[in-house]
Design an enzyme around this catalytic site. Structure first.
Site, short mmCIF file in Angstrom:
data_model
loop_
_atom_site.label_atom_id
_atom_site.label_comp_id
_atom_site.label_asym_id
_atom_site.label_seq_id
_atom_site.Cartn_x
_atom_site.Cartn_y
_atom_site.Cartn_z
N ASP A 113 0.80 -1.07 -0.05
CA ASP A 113 0.05 -0.16 0.04
C ASP A 113 0.73 1.21 -0.07
O ASP A 113 1.84 1.36 0.69
CB ASP A 113 -0.84 0.07 1.38
N ASN A 116 -1.78 13.26 -3.79
CA ASN A 116 -2.82 13.82 -4.71
C ASN A 116 -3.06 15.22 -4.30
O ASN A 116 -3.48 15.83 -5.32
CB ASN A 116 -3.97 12.89 -4.42
N HIS A 121 -4.89 14.73 -9.06
CA HIS A 121 -5.16 13.32 -9.58
C HIS A 121 -4.22 12.75 -10.72
O HIS A 121 -3.97 11.79 -10.68
CB HIS A 121 -6.69 13.27 -9.76
N ASP A 173 -2.04 9.65 -10.63
CA ASP A 173 -2.12 8.59 -11.51
C ASP A 173 -0.77 8.09 -12.19
O ASP A 173 -0.18 6.97 -12.20
CB ASP A 173 -3.05 8.88 -12.74
N GLU A 195 -4.63 2.45 -4.25
CA GLU A 195 -3.21 2.63 -4.32
C GLU A 195 -2.67 1.42 -3.60
O GLU A 195 -1.85 1.53 -2.85
CB GLU A 195 -2.74 4.07 -3.87
P1 GH3 Z 1 -1.77 5.39 4.38
O1 GH3 Z 1 -0.48 5.66 4.33
O2 GH3 Z 1 -2.43 5.16 5.68
O3 GH3 Z 1 -2.09 4.29 3.30
O4 GH3 Z 1 -2.57 6.81 3.80
P2 GH3 Z 1 -3.02 7.24 2.39
O5 GH3 Z 1 -3.27 8.78 2.08
O6 GH3 Z 1 -2.38 6.49 1.18
O7 GH3 Z 1 -4.44 6.39 2.37
P3 GH3 Z 1 -6.11 6.81 2.31
O8 GH3 Z 1 -6.86 5.45 2.21
O9 GH3 Z 1 -6.50 7.82 3.11
O10 GH3 Z 1 -5.88 7.52 0.70
C1 GH3 Z 1 -5.72 6.68 -0.40
C2 GH3 Z 1 -5.78 7.66 -1.54
O11 GH3 Z 1 -5.66 6.90 -2.76
C3 GH3 Z 1 -7.34 8.53 -1.66
C4 GH3 Z 1 -7.56 8.10 -3.09
O12 GH3 Z 1 -7.98 9.38 -3.63
C5 GH3 Z 1 -6.23 7.84 -3.65
N1 GH3 Z 1 -6.42 6.94 -4.94
C6 GH3 Z 1 -7.16 5.76 -4.99
N2 GH3 Z 1 -7.07 5.38 -6.33
C7 GH3 Z 1 -6.56 6.33 -7.15
C8 GH3 Z 1 -6.26 6.51 -8.27
O13 GH3 Z 1 -6.56 5.47 -9.17
N3 GH3 Z 1 -5.52 7.68 -8.98
C9 GH3 Z 1 -5.15 8.41 -8.05
N4 GH3 Z 1 -4.57 9.47 -8.30
N5 GH3 Z 1 -5.31 8.35 -6.65
C10 GH3 Z 1 -5.94 7.45 -6.29
MG MG Z 2 -2.23 4.33 1.26
MG MG Z 3 -5.02 2.08 0.87
#
Ligand code: GH3
Ligand code: MG
Ligand code: MG
Length: 333
Positions: free
Chosen positions: A201, A209, A214, A218, A244
């Protein structure tokens, strides 16, 4: 011909024989690419459609045993050669798909990619090889017909890609991960081999982001996917599990081996030096949970996922940018 002679239509009587050479002429003009080899594998017919498909004129191949040169870069038999030489056991190694027609003895069909050196374009051909026997049952010739299935094959590949690949990263998608994990679980069960799983992760990705938008996010996910994939062996599978998060299936790998792979992935991502200001390392990092199971009929693969997830959760709690292994209390290892 005098005026009293009547012109007979060609096939007027049910017993009429077609004039000699008509069959060859018909084959020559047939729109289906066709060639014929005699019992010594010499080309005795190479029709116009075959010339168009291969880019090789008939006069170059007629009389030679070199039909293969029109299809392949390096020497190998055509399907017709295999039928004539009784080498049909080699068909599975040489063709992607193959079969036999149940209503025509000795008839074979097969499909594969061909280099087509003279035509200058790789094509996916479906071929049929039909032997012609004499009254004593000896092969006197084999007719090979070819169908260009390139467009159909490409459409099939695209559909398979759509069904199994993640659009953003090109990695296996969640569905492919689920199917592969199930298949590998069954294999581990049969072979009594360990099966390891990594859950990867991205740390603080929301922050990334927020800083780069965004689209920047990506791009970052694509770079991380490339880094994780670069650490894989041929039988491993890396998938985008969701958002992610990535999952890595490591067949026949102990927990110790899985820990080594996990640490390599963690380092590789850190070494990308993708800036993520405000985080402890000031750059993009990943946390990884690793779990290993010896597959047992009373367990199921979802337990392995849950255990690797629990380990990932611990890695996050211990400060991120680290790997965490299964504990005994988690059950599966
Ligand atoms: P942690 O270290 O606890 O994992 O914190 P985190 O910020 O990585 O975790 P959190 O679950 O709060 O946020 C995950 C983020 O990933 C939020 C979401 O917008 C972003 N995300 C998920 N899928 C995609 C994607 O396909 N593209 C982009 N750019 N962002 C994405
Ligand atoms: Mg994360
Ligand atoms: Mg996650």
């Amino acid at each position: 011909m005098n005026s009293t002679q009547k012109v007979q239509p060609l096939m007027d009587s049910p017993h009429a024989e077609p004039p000699a050479g008509l069959a060859f002429r018909l084959l020559e003009l047939l729109v289906i690419p066709t060639f014929v080899l005699d019992a010594r594998c010499r080309v005795i017919l190479w029709n116009r459609a075959c010339e168009r498909l291969t880019g090789v004129p008939a006069f170059e191949v007629l009389g030679s045993c070199d039909a293969w040169r029109s299809f392949y870069q390096s020497a190998r038999p055509t399907l017709a050669d295999l039928v004539i030489q009784g080498r049909t056991g080699e068909v599975p190694q040489l063709y992607d798909q193959h079969g036999r027609a149940c209503d025509a003895p000795g008839h074979l069909n097969a499909e594969s990619w061909c280099d087509m050196p003279r035509a200058g374009r790789r094509r996916y051909l479906a071929v049929d090889a039909s032997p012609i026997y004499d009254s004593e049952g000896r092969i006197v010739a084999v007719v090979e017909t070819l169908r260009d299935m390139t467009e159909e094959k490409q459409a099939q590949i695209s559909l398979e890609q759509l069904a199994t690949r993640d659009g953003l990263t090109g990695l296996a998608n969640r569905r492919c991960f689920d199917d592969t994990l199930h298949a590998e679980w069954q294999r581990a069960l049969r072979q009594q081999q360990p099966l390891s799983l990594l859950m990867v992760d991205v740390d603080n990705f929301k922050q990334y982001n927020d800083a780069y938008g965004h689209v920047g996010g990506d791009d970052c996910l694509q770079r991380i996917a490339g880094a994780v994939a670069s650490e894989m062996r041929a039988n491993d599978l890396v998938a985008r599990y969701g958002g992610e998060e990535f999952a890595v299936i490591l067949p026949n790998q102990s927990l110790k081996g899985a820990a080594i792979v996990a640490e390599r992935i963690r380092c590789r991502v850190e070494q990308l030096h993708l800036p993520n200001t405000g985080t402890a390392k000031q750059c993009v990092t990943v946390s990884i949970g690793a779990a290993t199971a010896l597959a047992a009929p009373e367990n199921d693969p979802s337990q392995l996922v849950a255990t690797a997830d629990a380990a990932l959760y611990r890695a996050k709690h211990m400060g991120r940018n680290r790997i965490s292994l299964t504990r005994e209390a988690d059950g599966v290892a």
